[in-house]
Design an enzyme around this catalytic site. Structure first.
Site: not given
Length: 328
Positions: A53, A85-86
């Site tokens: 991400s 998710t980052d």
């Protein structure tokens, strides 16, 4: 129901030691296997990209918006997007500036690779599909489904770099819980859904760096920014949006040159103010010098909103107006 994917841990495989997770095209079966978890909801899957991400770009999100709108207008009850998710919270916030459908657009992902013991991707994907199909959240814009909870895009934040319960909503907690086939609303937003900034998210956004000014830092780095090198600036200040007195002339020079400067705070709760303090470097002083306060927006959100507002045209005035709803 349409499932779009951009990659992330949910589509990664760890090595034999259980670490060093890397993207794996074979893990597209994660989306396909979700069909067995949601009987009665027909799923189709379309891969937009398969990247970590931090490498997601506005062009990826523009493609997501186009594909999601096509799916809804073809009859999909909602759309799910898998994402690393980052930067998931950033993509959710930016997508929410443009998503103009009543159907939910629900982001989800995983903290554990697909082949890890206790992989959380399948359950998160199942919950996201359930949420996207639910009438209870229609008209609420972009949402994030994670670890049994459902969050508003404008409130969600990643609170842990390791836990499977990685996301939380600030302030007020999650919007809803997802329990099997049930989506249980815990509250409804008081503020109206934001008006979309435009129909299309640009494939690239204006250059807006973020600089943190802490103890003993007077913003000397700003002296090295050439005129015209940036379209705007977000400053991470302290307290209610404060910087040192010597930093003020540097920020004022930017605003006088027509560069929008937005001041956020490093404090996780409470946001910036517009009226509590009046001394050199305080929020009252900075506003008088042409700066805009980020209000309740976190620095990453402030950067994205400023970029989107500038991309929509209108310059500093339009940028300042975009932050007015978040003032405090």
């Amino acid at each position: 129901m349409t499932v779009l994917s951009l990659g992330g841990t949910i589509f990664m495989t760890a090595d034999e030691t259980g670490s060093r997770a890397t993207p794996d095209a074979a893990n597209a079966q994660v989306a396909a296997s979700a069909q067995a978890l949601v009987p009665g909801i027909a799923l189709t899957h379309r891969a937009i990209a398969n990247v970590g991400s931090p490498s997601v770009r506005p062009a990826h999100l523009a493609a997501v918006l186009e594909a999601a709108r096509e799916a809804v207008r073809a009859g999909a009850r909602g759309v799910v997007l898998t994402h690393g998710t980052d930067t998931l919270e950033e993509s959710a916030y930016l997508l929410n500036r443009y998503w103009d459908e009543d159907a939910p657009l629900v982001l989800t992902g995983a903290m554990r690779p697909a082949n890890a013991p206790g992989a959380d991707g399948p359950a998160n994907l199942r919950d996201a599909v359930r949420a996207a199909a639910s009438d209870a959240v229609r008209g609420l814009g972009v949402l994030v489904a994670f670890d049994g909870a459902l969050h508003l895009a404008d409130r969600v934040t990643k609170g842990s770099s390791r836990s499977v319960s990685a996301f939380a909503s600030e302030p007020g907690g999650p919007l809803a819980l997802v329990d099997g086939a049930q989506v249980q609303l815990l509250r409804r937003p008081v503020s109206p859904r934001p008006v979309p900034l435009g129909a299309d998210l640009p494939e690239s956004l204006p250059r807006v760096p973020v600089i943190a000014l802490g103890l003993g830092d007077d913003g000397e780095l700003l002296d090295q920014i050439a005129p015209g090198a940036i379209a705007g600036l977000v400053v991470i200040g302290s307290g209610m949006g404060h910087v040192s007195a010597p930093a003020v002339p540097r920020l004022a020079a930017l605003t006088e040159a027509g560069v929008p400067v937005v001041v956020a705070t490093r404090i996780p709760r409470g946001g910036t103010s517009t009226h509590h303090y009046d001394y050199p470097g305080s929020e009252v002083d900075l506003i008088a010098r042409g700066c805009t306060m980020a209000g309740l927006l976190r620095p990453a959100q402030a950067r994205l909103l400023l970029q989107a507002a500038l991309a929509a045209g209108g310059g500093s005035g339009a940028a300042a107006a975009a932050f007015a709803p978040f003032a405090s």
